[in-house]
Structure formats: structure tokens, C-alpha cells
Design a protein around this motif. Sequence first.
Motif, PDB file in Angstrom:
ATOM      1  N   UNK A  27       0.844  -1.196   0.000  1.00 32.64           N
ATOM      2  CA  UNK A  27       0.000   0.000   0.000  1.00 32.64           C
ATOM      3  C   UNK A  27       0.878   1.245   0.000  1.00 32.64           C
ATOM      4  N   UNK A  28       0.471   2.235  -0.794  1.00 31.30           N
ATOM      5  CA  UNK A  28       1.095   3.564  -0.767  1.00 31.30           C
ATOM      6  C   UNK A  28       0.004   4.601  -0.583  1.00 31.30           C
ATOM      7  N   UNK A  29       0.350   5.690   0.102  1.00 30.43           N
ATOM      8  CA  UNK A  29      -0.607   6.774   0.342  1.00 30.43           C
ATOM      9  C   UNK A  29      -0.012   8.087  -0.137  1.00 30.43           C
ATOM     10  N   UNK A  30      -0.693   8.717  -1.087  1.00 35.33           N
ATOM     11  CA  UNK A  30      -0.271  10.001  -1.634  1.00 35.33           C
ATOM     12  C   UNK A  30      -1.394  11.008  -1.451  1.00 35.33           C
ATOM     13  N   UNK A  31      -1.028  12.267  -1.334  1.00 32.98           N
ATOM     14  CA  UNK A  31      -2.052  13.316  -1.293  1.00 32.98           C
ATOM     15  C   UNK A  31      -1.657  14.424  -2.258  1.00 32.98           C
ATOM     16  N   UNK A  32      -2.660  15.082  -2.814  1.00 32.45           N
ATOM     17  CA  UNK A  32      -2.379  16.124  -3.797  1.00 32.45           C
ATOM     18  C   UNK A  32      -3.135  17.400  -3.455  1.00 32.45           C
ATOM     19  N   UNK A  33      -2.415  18.505  -3.555  1.00 34.75           N
ATOM     20  CA  UNK A  33      -2.956  19.855  -3.390  1.00 34.75           C
ATOM     21  C   UNK A  33      -1.985  20.791  -4.064  1.00 34.75           C
ATOM     22  N   UNK A  34      -1.948  20.766  -5.406  1.00 34.45           N
ATOM     23  CA  UNK A  34      -0.741  21.146  -6.093  1.00 34.45           C
ATOM     24  C   UNK A  34      -0.402  22.611  -6.279  1.00 34.45           C
ATOM     25  N   UNK A  35      -1.329  23.562  -6.267  1.00 35.82           N
ATOM     26  CA  UNK A  35      -0.843  24.896  -6.584  1.00 35.82           C
ATOM     27  C   UNK A  35      -1.622  25.971  -5.868  1.00 35.82           C
ATOM     28  N   UNK A  89       0.441   1.471   9.196  1.00 31.91           N
ATOM     29  CA  UNK A  89      -0.191   2.363   8.224  1.00 31.91           C
ATOM     30  C   UNK A  89      -1.276   3.202   8.882  1.00 31.91           C
ATOM     31  N   UNK A  90      -2.120   2.562   9.678  1.00 33.40           N
ATOM     32  CA  UNK A  90      -3.217   3.279  10.334  1.00 33.40           C
ATOM     33  C   UNK A  90      -2.682   4.313  11.322  1.00 33.40           C
ATOM     34  N   UNK A  91      -1.612   3.967  12.001  1.00 33.36           N
ATOM     35  CA  UNK A  91      -1.011   4.922  12.931  1.00 33.36           C
ATOM     36  C   UNK A  91      -0.493   6.151  12.184  1.00 33.36           C
ATOM     37  N   UNK A  92       0.127   5.935  11.033  1.00 33.29           N
ATOM     38  CA  UNK A  92       0.606   7.069  10.219  1.00 33.29           C
ATOM     39  C   UNK A  92      -0.565   7.929   9.765  1.00 33.29           C
ATOM     40  N   UNK A  93      -1.620   7.279   9.294  1.00 31.07           N
ATOM     41  CA  UNK A  93      -2.786   8.017   8.797  1.00 31.07           C
ATOM     42  C   UNK A  93      -3.391   8.890   9.891  1.00 31.07           C
ATOM     43  N   UNK A  94      -3.486   8.369  11.085  1.00 37.03           N
ATOM     44  CA  UNK A  94      -4.145   9.102  12.164  1.00 37.03           C
ATOM     45  C   UNK A  94      -3.243  10.148  12.813  1.00 37.03           C
ATOM     46  N   UNK A  95      -1.943   9.928  12.837  1.00 35.76           N
ATOM     47  CA  UNK A  95      -1.053  10.834  13.584  1.00 35.76           C
ATOM     48  C   UNK A  95      -0.193  11.735  12.701  1.00 35.76           C
ATOM     49  N   UNK A  96       0.137  11.300  11.484  1.00 44.05           N
ATOM     50  CA  UNK A  96       1.087  12.054  10.661  1.00 44.05           C
ATOM     51  C   UNK A  96       0.478  12.655   9.406  1.00 44.05           C
ATOM     52  N   UNK A  97      -0.655  12.194   8.995  1.00 44.64           N
ATOM     53  CA  UNK A  97      -1.284  12.656   7.766  1.00 44.64           C
ATOM     54  C   UNK A  97      -2.009  13.966   8.033  1.00 44.64           C
ATOM     55  N   UNK A  98      -1.433  15.069   7.546  1.00 48.71           N
ATOM     56  CA  UNK A  98      -1.967  16.400   7.825  1.00 48.71           C
ATOM     57  C   UNK A  98      -2.635  16.993   6.580  1.00 48.71           C
ATOM     58  N   UNK A  99      -3.589  17.871   6.811  1.00 44.91           N
ATOM     59  CA  UNK A  99      -4.321  18.492   5.717  1.00 44.91           C
ATOM     60  C   UNK A  99      -3.517  19.632   5.093  1.00 44.91           C
ATOM     61  N   UNK A 100      -3.531  19.700   3.757  1.00 46.10           N
ATOM     62  CA  UNK A 100      -2.856  20.749   3.012  1.00 46.10           C
ATOM     63  C   UNK A 100      -3.890  21.747   2.499  1.00 46.10           C
ATOM     64  N   UNK A 101      -3.443  22.774   1.799  1.00 45.39           N
ATOM     65  CA  UNK A 101      -4.344  23.724   1.156  1.00 45.39           C
ATOM     66  C   UNK A 101      -3.941  23.869  -0.301  1.00 45.39           C
ATOM     67  N   UNK A 102      -4.800  24.489  -1.069  1.00 46.32           N
ATOM     68  CA  UNK A 102      -4.525  24.671  -2.487  1.00 46.32           C
ATOM     69  C   UNK A 102      -5.685  24.186  -3.317  1.00 46.32           C
ATOM     70  N   UNK A 103      -5.499  24.139  -4.625  1.00 45.80           N
ATOM     71  CA  UNK A 103      -6.538  23.693  -5.534  1.00 45.80           C
ATOM     72  C   UNK A 103      -6.196  22.305  -6.048  1.00 45.80           C
ATOM     73  N   UNK A 104      -7.246  21.525  -6.283  1.00 45.27           N
ATOM     74  CA  UNK A 104      -7.034  20.139  -6.687  1.00 45.27           C
ATOM     75  C   UNK A 104      -6.653  20.031  -8.161  1.00 45.27           C
ATOM     76  N   UNK A 105      -5.641  19.216  -8.450  1.00 47.38           N
ATOM     77  CA  UNK A 105      -5.268  18.897  -9.831  1.00 47.38           C
ATOM     78  C   UNK A 105      -5.015  17.392  -9.919  1.00 47.38           C
ATOM     79  N   UNK A 106      -6.068  16.653 -10.189  1.00 48.44           N
ATOM     80  CA  UNK A 106      -6.000  15.191 -10.185  1.00 48.44           C
ATOM     81  C   UNK A 106      -5.078  14.682 -11.290  1.00 48.44           C
ATOM     82  N   UNK A 107      -5.145  15.306 -12.465  1.00 46.02           N
ATOM     83  CA  UNK A 107      -4.376  14.811 -13.602  1.00 46.02           C
ATOM     84  C   UNK A 107      -2.894  14.739 -13.324  1.00 46.02           C
ATOM     85  N   UNK A 108      -2.332  15.821 -12.770  1.00 46.35           N
ATOM     86  CA  UNK A 108      -0.890  15.830 -12.495  1.00 46.35           C
ATOM     87  C   UNK A 108      -0.538  14.794 -11.431  1.00 46.35           C
TER      88      UNK A 108
END
Length: 534
Positions: free
Chosen positions: A273-281, A306-325
Amino acid sequence: MGIGIHPPGEPVMIEKCPAYPTELVFALDNSYDITEESFNKTRDIIISIVSDLNIRENNCPVGARVAVVSYHSGTSYLIRWSDYNSKKQLLQQLSQIKYEDTTESRDVGNAMRFVARNVFKRTYAGANVRRVAVFFSNGQAAGRSSIITATMEFSALDISPTVFAFDESVFLEAFGFDNTGAFQVIPVPSNGENQALERLRHCTLCYDKCFPNACIQETFLPEDSYMDVAFLLDNSRNIANDEFKAVKALVSSVIDNFNIASDPSISNTGDRIALLSYSPWDSTRRNMGTVKTEFDFTTYNNQLLMKNHIQTSFQQLNGEATIGRALLWTTENLFPKTPNLRKHKVIFVISAGENYEREEFVKTIALRAKCQGYIIFVVSLGSTHKGDMEELASYPLDQHLIQLGRIHKPDLNYIVKFLKPFVYSVRRGFNQYPPPMLEDACRLINLEREYNQSDGFQFVTELQEVFSEENGFTGQELNSGRESSFVNLEDNGSGYLVYLPSQMFEPQKLMFNYEKNKKSAEIASLTSATFSPF
């Protein structure tokens, strides 16, 4: 008196059946190859079953409420929930059901979906309310794909189906993900149908979850059915704080569907499993291309980490979504640079709202990924236009796309339960990736990639104008989480974005080959595709 069926060795429980409030639907096969004798026999079996049940006769939530439909290529109501007030009336109406001659073919998958989406639409809610559907398929099953789709929807909606089938194979295949015994396939009863009916009563109608029984079954999977699964999450300003927390909970629940590799860096077995997040510009468009890698395929070897990382280290970003990139970076960097890739490459895209790229750009990136064998499952939680998400998801869309409004807990449960049979369908190879319908398009794309590679360099996305004439590019590299993949090129008021994977050419050399007065169709000779993100 209820039915006192029990397996050997267990205490006898003489209780009313069903044990819990139950919404029960029967579906009679009325296709062109069904004889009147066969139809009447099925009707009599239903009468026999109902005669032994406790039927709800008032608003008290006990016993079973019964509805009956018939189906061929379409589905029709025979008895609705509100058509009777007593068990006696229900049995009388059942006895009056008549055979109708038809030329229509059988589509039990379509009937299953009609029952899930329409008949069960207005049923009682409650944690202990069970929903059960019994289908009679007295001939050759058709519409394998629709049966698989219906199975996913039944799982998501907590509907327990039983199919009395003449052709058992397709149902056994589709129901194979279920290890509870709730999804049953029973041969069409012959003259002595008691054994088949006993199984229906014991494992479905009279089932009591407080007394586990012998209906539980083992799930069998092909040996080489492991997956590399990337979760690509919208982490932009479109997603509210409470929604972000809900998405984290969703991913934590979904990863329980996988058998995580104990040694993901070296072994060839187990899922990764890999977890990526996008909030590119940002609003200035000068800080573009952020794809943040929370963890990659080789970071963790179990769900708890994995669950521990998601709950403790996964932080919310800001910006506009660009799914394609973000999808582009995932397919050109994350997967290719991981050793020992698994047979199945799956990308879950979770989008929370509008996407700030041109539809054609996202469509082309998604098509490239599909042609490379990637499986794209899309969950749309916001107000994104349906067409945009349909271009992104793999085929068939009903099995690879869930579109919800603003999320709430029941919707998240729906997704988690839908994905269990979906993951199983991928492991079993029920669908072809890419599908035959994309054969011609993929042939063109593969020829295009070969042509560009033969020139000694490969560009995966495009030259693209993003600034007005008074703004020039800074030439800065764009942050891709681990390495820069996008660069902005300077050109006296017109800016172009170029994606450079792996072997990167110097921007100065590229600009030397670019002539300002070239049209986009001519610029395409420099790239493997020409399409605009904005």
C-alpha cells in the motif's frame, strides 16, 4: 411456531423465524424459456417458505415483511410491502400469482440491481434489521458483468442474496468474496427440494448472528493475485476538516481488505500500500506540482503501522485540486520506481470537489494509465461533474466509480463494503485491464510512446500556457514530493509546463528546439501528448 432448524452438535433453539426484523424479497424468473409448470412450481416453493415464517402484521418491528417481483430483461412488482395486512392475505395473494408468456430473455443481474435500488429503497432502518433477497434463476444465466456489479451493490447495502440457480457457476464466482455464508448459491430444487430449502432457512432466513453456525465458508484466491495499491487523496481546500477526518477513517478501514507483505522491499508475495495526497498549486500559480508521498509501497509491512501514520502524521494541506498531475506522477514515478511490482496495479482516487484542470488533460492522463494496465477506482465525495469522474475511472464504470454527495457515515460504510467484492473481483481477474473497448485507442498511444522513446527522450505531458503576457516563468522546478517532475519554461510572456520523468533534458536545450510561432499541433512533435491542464 417458528422453524427449529439447527446443525448437529449445537443446542436446539426453538425460536420464531426470522430471529430479527427482516425485509424479504422474492424474485421469480419469468423469461422466455420458463414453462408454466416451472413457474408455478417456483411460486409454490415461495408459498411453502412464507408459510413457515413469522410475518409482520403491524408496525411492530418483528418478523418478516415480504415483497415479490418477477423478472426477465426487466423487473415488475407482483406484491408490494403495503399490499397486505396479515399473513393470511399474503398467502392468498401469492397463490393468485399467474404465469405470463413472454419473449424476453433473462437478466438476473439487472433484476438484482432493480431490487437493491428500488424495492429496498423504502425499508425500515435499524441496526438489527436484516435485508434478504431470494432469486430463482431457472435457466442459463446472462449478463455476467451485471451480476458482479449487483454483488458489489448488495454487499455495500447489507443485502443478503440467495440464488436458486440452474447455472450456478457465475454466481459461485461472483459470490466467492463472501466468507460469512450470507451470499448463497443453491441448485434449483428438483422433486425432493427439502435439502435445498433447509439450507435457505438455516443459513439465511432463520440465521441468528448470536449463534454462529456452519454456514461460514472459506474464500479461495488465485496464487498470483497480489496487488500494489496506491491511494491518491484530495488534500486541497475543497475538503472540510470533518470530511478530511472521515476520509482518513475510510482509508484506514479499506486497507483491512489487503494481505500486507511482511517484507515489501524484497518479497514477491503479499499486497503493498502507498498513500499520496495532492494539493498542487496556490493562487499565484508559481508553486505548482505538489504530490506528497505519505508512505510508499515499501515503507510499512502491516496495517497497524499504516493506520497509525494516517491518524497521527497525515496532515491536511491547502490549495486547488489537480488530479491529472497527481495521477501522472503516480504512474510515472511511484509504480515504475518500486521493485517487484505486483500483478495488479490499483489506484484509488478520492476526490472531494472541483478539479482545476481541463477535462481533456485529465481524460488523456487517465487513458494513458488505463492503457498501461492500471486499474483506477474513483470515489467522488463532492460536487465534481459526473462526466469528469467517468473519464477518470476504469471500466465498467458501475464497478469502478462511486459518486456521493457531501459525505456522512452511512456513505462511508457503503464505500468500505462495496470495495470488499471489488478487490476480490480484481484478484480473480473478472475484468480485463485495459478493456477491449480501448484497444484501438491504446494502440495509438503505445505507438506514440514508442515514437517518442526512439527519439531519445520522452515527455509525458505538455507545453502549456498558464500566465498572462505580463508574467514570465521563473524557471523553477516543481515539487513532486520526492523529486521534481515539472518545470516551467520562460518565453517572453508565455509560459509552458513540461513534465520530465527520469532522464531529464536541460531546459535550455528544449527551448532551443521550441519556436514561438508553432501551433499546438506542431508542438506535439516535441511531446508524447499535447493537452492543457487548465
